[in-house]
Design an enzyme around this catalytic site. Structure first.
Site, PDB file in Angstrom:
ATOM      1  N   ARG A 158       0.860  -1.182   0.000  1.00 30.52           N
ATOM      2  CA  ARG A 158       0.000   0.000   0.000  1.00 30.52           C
ATOM      3  C   ARG A 158       0.898   1.234   0.000  1.00 30.52           C
ATOM      4  O   ARG A 158       2.060   1.169   0.418  1.00 30.52           O
ATOM      5  CB  ARG A 158      -0.899   0.015   1.229  1.00 30.52           C
ATOM      6  N   LYS A 212      -2.021  -1.917   7.485  1.00 33.25           N
ATOM      7  CA  LYS A 212      -3.435  -1.611   7.713  1.00 33.25           C
ATOM      8  C   LYS A 212      -3.995  -2.534   8.785  1.00 33.25           C
ATOM      9  O   LYS A 212      -3.764  -3.750   8.765  1.00 33.25           O
ATOM     10  CB  LYS A 212      -4.211  -1.785   6.409  1.00 33.25           C
ATOM     11  N   HIS A 265      -2.458   2.733  -5.829  1.00 33.99           N
ATOM     12  CA  HIS A 265      -3.209   1.542  -5.434  1.00 33.99           C
ATOM     13  C   HIS A 265      -3.520   0.652  -6.633  1.00 33.99           C
ATOM     14  O   HIS A 265      -3.708  -0.563  -6.476  1.00 33.99           O
ATOM     15  CB  HIS A 265      -4.495   1.930  -4.705  1.00 33.99           C
ATOM     16  N   ARG A 306      -0.938  -1.899  -6.836  1.00 38.15           N
ATOM     17  CA  ARG A 306      -1.187  -3.004  -5.892  1.00 38.15           C
ATOM     18  C   ARG A 306      -2.171  -3.996  -6.511  1.00 38.15           C
ATOM     19  O   ARG A 306      -1.980  -5.211  -6.412  1.00 38.15           O
ATOM     20  CB  ARG A 306      -1.725  -2.436  -4.587  1.00 38.15           C
ATOM     21  N   HIS A 342      -4.385  -9.065   3.786  1.00 35.86           N
ATOM     22  CA  HIS A 342      -5.839  -9.077   3.940  1.00 35.86           C
ATOM     23  C   HIS A 342      -6.217  -9.918   5.158  1.00 35.86           C
ATOM     24  O   HIS A 342      -5.756 -11.050   5.299  1.00 35.86           O
ATOM     25  CB  HIS A 342      -6.510  -9.666   2.700  1.00 35.86           C
ATOM     26  N   TYR A 359      -9.871 -10.412  -6.927  1.00 31.80           N
ATOM     27  CA  TYR A 359      -8.871 -10.374  -7.991  1.00 31.80           C
ATOM     28  C   TYR A 359      -9.013 -11.550  -8.962  1.00 31.80           C
ATOM     29  O   TYR A 359      -8.462 -11.513 -10.062  1.00 31.80           O
ATOM     30  CB  TYR A 359      -7.459 -10.349  -7.396  1.00 31.80           C
TER      31      TYR A 359
END
Length: 296
Positions: free
Chosen positions: A150, A175, A242, A245, A268, A277
């Site tokens: 990120r 995150k 992003h 990413r 995640h 994805y």
């Protein structure tokens, strides 16, 4: 009880006790201020489920909020009202059980393999007379594309967290305040090694790995925006950090990476986030379609 006093107490609690990121606190503050000002609320006792529902409905109908915006505002308010209930300022959470618009399942925008390669070539062959900036910018783009970081993770990446000998990056407090280790390919390690040598020549000693040319500080968000702007103009490719990413995730799937491993590399917390994805990877889906028993 004045709602502005409670609001400040809540933000202090989430920042210092719960450990929310400054970005999350800022998002919560913006949502609360919007709600309080629009509904002219001065006391917490004035808040009700009806007022909140009308505000959300007005946002959708009059202000054209997207489903994602509605859900983001609702999440911020729900966390605040949960805190108010625990602190006995409200008998119940007015945001609980509220029906929300369904979030659109959009396929993430990403670059093709060809565009990703062209972007890296453009960064490396930049016309910038400053070798340090050219090598650094190439290393930044390569880290996005080959490691899927990120933007904030890249800007905060420390020199001590780059382990080129063992081909790994240590992401500290990403995150959700989660640490993770991201393996990197040899090609990225070589690019980062070249940049590290330039960094040493320039006598950069700040803790962050990616540094400014003008001073001994990390690359700022403003500098990152300038870097992206210049590369978009030079390459003719429309992108944002992003999206790189997203590009990493899609290319990894197309290369055969399994979804569980990819979710760990991406950081995640829920593997469902990573499965989006699969829809973005046409090559991956095409290869799976070849397994149809009648496809012969």
């Amino acid at each position: 009880m004045p709602i502005h006093i409670l609001e400040e107490n809540f933000h202090s609690y989430t920042l210092h006790t719960r450990g929310f990121s400054p970005g999350t606190v800022r998002r919560n503050r913006n949502a609360l201020q919007l709600f309080i000002n629009h509904c002219h609320i001065s006391e917490i006792e004035e808040v009700s489920a009806d007022i909140l529902r009308r505000w959300m409905f007005d946002g959708r109908k009059v202000r054209n909020w997207s489903p994602a915006t509605c859900r983001t505002y609702h999440k911020s308010l729900k966390v605040f009202f949960d805190w108010c209930v625990r602190e006995k300022h409200l008998p119940q959470n007015p945001a609980a059980g509220m029906e929300l618009p369904k979030k659109a399942q959009k396929i993430p925008r990403k670059l093709t393999r060809q565009d990703a390669s062209r972007l890296l070539e453009t960064a490396y062959n930049s016309s910038s007379p400053n070798r340090f900036i050219r090598i650094r910018n190439h290393a930044i783009l390569a880290t996005f594309i080959f490691a899927g970081l990120r933007k904030n993770e890249l800007l905060k990446l420390k020199f001590t967290e780059v382990d080129l000998a063992n081909l790994a990056l240590f992401i500290s407090c990403g995150k959700g305040a989660k640490d993770r280790v991201v393996p990197i390919p040899a090609v990225l390690a070589g690019i980062l090694q070249t940049y590290a040598a330039e960094r040493l020549k320039a006598r950069k000693t700040c803790p962050e790995f990616f540094t400014s040319w003008r001073d001994n500080n990390s690359v700022s968000p403003t500098s990152m925006r300038g870097l992206v702007r210049d590369l978009k103009k030079a390459s003719g490719i429309d992108f944002y950090p992003h999206m790189l990413r997203h590009t990493f995730a899609t290319l990894m799937l197309e290369g055969g990476c399994d979804i569980y491993s990819l979710s760990k590399m991406m950081g995640h917390s829920d593997i469902k986030t990573t499965t989006i994805y699969l829809a973005a990877s046409v090559d991956h889906l095409r290869s799976e379609m070849r397994k149809h028993p009648l496809n012969s």
